[in-house]
Design a protein around this motif. Structure first.
Motif, short mmCIF file in Angstrom:
data_model
loop_
_atom_site.label_atom_id
_atom_site.label_comp_id
_atom_site.label_asym_id
_atom_site.label_seq_id
_atom_site.Cartn_x
_atom_site.Cartn_y
_atom_site.Cartn_z
N LEU A 1 0.49 -1.18 0.15
CA LEU A 1 0.15 0.16 -0.05
C LEU A 1 0.90 1.00 -0.24
O LEU A 1 0.29 2.28 -0.38
CB LEU A 1 -1.07 -0.29 0.75
N ALA A 2 2.20 1.42 -0.28
CA ALA A 2 2.53 2.83 -0.13
C ALA A 2 2.61 3.74 -1.11
O ALA A 2 2.60 4.42 -0.68
CB ALA A 2 4.26 1.82 0.05
N ASN A 3 2.46 3.75 -2.32
CA ASN A 3 1.69 4.33 -3.04
C ASN A 3 0.37 4.08 -3.34
O ASN A 3 0.34 4.77 -4.19
CB ASN A 3 2.78 4.30 -4.73
N ALA A 4 -0.70 3.00 -2.81
CA ALA A 4 -2.00 3.51 -3.46
C ALA A 4 -2.50 4.36 -3.00
O ALA A 4 -2.55 5.75 -1.61
CB ALA A 4 -2.13 2.14 -2.64
N ASN A 5 -3.48 4.97 -3.92
CA ASN A 5 -3.67 6.12 -3.46
C ASN A 5 -5.45 6.18 -4.41
O ASN A 5 -6.39 4.32 -4.74
CB ASN A 5 -3.10 7.08 -4.17
N THR A 6 -5.98 7.24 -4.54
CA THR A 6 -7.69 6.98 -5.19
C THR A 6 -8.59 6.02 -4.15
O THR A 6 -8.49 5.50 -3.39
CB THR A 6 -7.40 6.20 -6.50
N SER A 7 -10.12 7.22 -4.58
CA SER A 7 -10.84 6.14 -3.68
C SER A 7 -12.54 5.98 -4.42
O SER A 7 -12.33 6.77 -5.66
CB SER A 7 -11.67 7.66 -2.53
N PHE A 8 -12.81 5.30 -4.24
CA PHE A 8 -14.64 5.46 -4.61
C PHE A 8 -15.73 5.96 -3.84
O PHE A 8 -15.57 5.27 -2.40
CB PHE A 8 -14.29 3.60 -4.68
N SER A 9 -16.05 6.18 -3.98
CA SER A 9 -17.02 6.73 -3.06
C SER A 9 -19.36 6.65 -4.05
O SER A 9 -18.72 6.13 -5.24
CB SER A 9 -16.82 8.12 -2.32
N CYS A 10 -20.03 6.83 -3.37
CA CYS A 10 -20.90 6.91 -4.75
C CYS A 10 -21.39 8.62 -4.46
O CYS A 10 -21.35 9.52 -2.67
CB CYS A 10 -21.84 6.40 -3.47
N VAL B 1 -21.50 5.86 -9.10
CA VAL B 1 -19.93 5.81 -8.18
C VAL B 1 -19.24 6.72 -8.97
O VAL B 1 -18.84 7.47 -10.08
CB VAL B 1 -19.52 3.95 -9.49
N VAL B 2 -17.89 7.07 -7.86
CA VAL B 2 -17.55 8.26 -7.85
C VAL B 2 -15.73 7.65 -7.74
O VAL B 2 -15.58 7.50 -6.24
CB VAL B 2 -17.64 9.39 -6.63
#
Length: 512
Positions: A375-384, A405-406
């Motif tokens: 996860l060191a460089n993980a980013n971005t997100s999901f939402s509604c 979905v966003v």
């Protein structure tokens, strides 16, 4: 304008992989493979017999690119070419993993002897060539480069934050013995007794699985716990914004290149990208080519390229790339969903003014290999829509009726003040710290925030299997995990427009 569908030349090794994939695909072209079911699996209600040889879901290899932090400029073209070959080698090995389940079921050493061992030999040769490229121009290759050659088998579980081994337990016997230290998990109804990988999601594709989805009502507000991707703007400092309208890829510009990570390499991404803004983005474009290309942005002074992996609905649709590398031939299947909105905004910094970002700076946010890298460089997100105080990075979201979905990406917004790129495409930029400040030696630049909104038919989950799921495109071995979502940007605004962006932000104005 239209899809970038240039004819790709396929070397023999690539043809062999495509042939292997075709065997796994079957007649319809949709199904990549049934990765998990043993050749001896028998269905009788909930009772199933699984072979121990069917435990490995995917292949985990050290990310060489992230470990190369000091590559001389003159060596980078050769090094990038070798890095692309390493990615191709993993893809080929993964295709073999997916198409040899019967052999694995009958031979506990098959994966190590027939897949991981040969892969290590190929990676060792490529790593040697990387060292030669660096030394040829007077640089010093890392002494431990050869230690990055060995790969492991890996289960389908999510990586854990803070795990020093990229979230994976030690895996003896070529990664096949995964019963040491692993807890039994029902994984949303997917049977993982004794560490075995789950069955496919019902359509035979390589993910996503039922456990990759979460009802947005079950996500706690403000619970996202990754350190990356903080919004840099706030009520203090430089509080303005600049929004650029560039459409939602109405021109259907798609390709599976990645000009940042694999310049000059055909199919360097191994998955398909959406492009807005610059219309000249291929792996073979020079900075001059990009500067002279058309743009979809309403402000024609913004020729920046904004691109991200497409979102697909795995509903059986035969897309234009159903048989192509980067598309269906590498497990990226189903209908491409075009965003209904693509909001591209630059904002300021909580601690003070921002400075202009240099032309042609490259920034990648998120990690396309986060499932195997950690996860060191993980980013971005999901939402509604209607629930955007609830952001989740390691799950796809199930939105209620009437909600969309966003996908959200907040980019790194601290710059080292010198470089437009770095050897690992990371070190020249950084995320803001918790208080909004930049690390020592870095200065604040406008933060790019991209918000993508999609009309996605809600998947259904029954008996631990998901039907008609949606997923981001990705490297085949990443199993379409949501943690691998990412976003890419090259700034190609002209100087006057960039100065306007900075002025708006620093003066607290909201400009378009």
């Amino acid at each position: 304008m239209g899809r970038n569908t240039r004819k790709r030349r396929m070397p023999l090794a690539t043809k062999a992989v495509a042939a292997s994939a075709a065997l796994a695909l079957g007649g319809g072209g949709l199904v990549w493979a049934n990765f998990y079911a043993s050749a001896h699996e028998e269905n009788s209600g909930d009772n199933r017999t699984r072979s121990a040889g069917a435990q490995i879901a995917t292949i985990q290899c050290p990310d060489v690119g992230q470990n190369l932090q000091d590559v001389p400029e003159k060596a980078r073209a050769g090094v990038d070419e070798e890095l692309a070959k390493l990615d191709k080698q993993i893809t080929e090995a993964y295709a073999r993993l997916a198409s040899t389940r019967q052999a694995q079921a009958g031979d506990s050493g098959f994966v190590q002897n027939a897949i991981l061992g040969p892969l290590k030999s190929k990676r060792t040769a490529a790593l040697d060539r990387i060292g030669i490229n660096i030394q040829r121009v007077g640089g010093s290759a890392p002494n431990d480069l050869g230690l990055l050659a060995e790969c492991k088998g890996m289960a389908a579980d999510q990586p854990n934050a803070g795990d020093g081994d990229n979230g994976q337990d030690d895996q003896d016997n070529g990664g096949q013995d995964q019963d040491n230290g692993q807890d039994d998990q029902d994984n949303g109804g997917q049977d993982q007794d004794n560490g075995q990988a789950p069955d496919d999601n019902g359509n035979g594709a390589a993910g996503p699985f039922a456990d990759d989805f979460v009802d947005i009502n079950d996500v706690q507000p403000n619970s996202r716990d990754l350190p990356n991707g903080l919004a840099a703007n706030g009520d203090t400092g430089s509080t303005g914004s600049f929004t650029t309208a560039c459409g939602v890829n109405e021109n259907d510009l798609f390709n599976s290149d990645n000009i940042i990570v694999a310049p000059g390499v055909d199919n360097g991404a191994h998955h398909t990208h959406d492009y807005v803004g610059n219309q000249g983005n291929t792996a073979f474009a020079s900075d001059d080519d990009l500067a002279n290309a058309a743009t979809t942005c309403e402000n024609q002074a913004d020729k920046s390229t904004y691109y991200w992996p497409v979102l697909r609905l795995q509903d059986g649709t035969q897309e234009f790339d159903a048989g192509d590398l980067g598309g269906g031939a590498e497990g990226n299947v189903g209908k491409i969903l075009k965003a209904s909105q693509a909001e591209i905004k630059f904002v300021g910094n909580k601690q003070g003014d921002v400075v202009a970002m240099p032309r042609f700076i490259r920034i990648i946010t998120g990690d396309a290999k986060a499932f195997t890298n950690g996860l060191a460089n993980a980013n971005t997100s999901f939402s509604c829509t209607g629930f955007e105080d609830r952001q989740v990075t390691d799950k796809y979201v199930l939105c209620p009726e009437g909600s969309q979905v966003v996908r959200t990406s907040n980019f790194q917004s601290c710059w080292d003040g010198q470089n437009i790129d770095s050897a690992n495409h990371r070190d020249h930029v950084a995320f803001v710290q918790q208080d909004g400040s930049c690390p020592n030696g870095f200065q604040a630049i406008p933060q790019l925030q991209i918000r993508l909104v999609y009309d996605v038919p809600a998947p259904t989950i029954e008996n631990g299997q998901v039907q008609n799921p949606y997923a981001v495109d990705g490297f085949p071995e990443q199993l379409h995990k949501p943690i691998t979502d990412h976003n890419d940007f090259i700034n190609i605004m002209d100087e006057n427009l960039m100065n306007e962006v900075v002025t708006c932000i620093n003066q607290g104005e909201d400009c378009t």
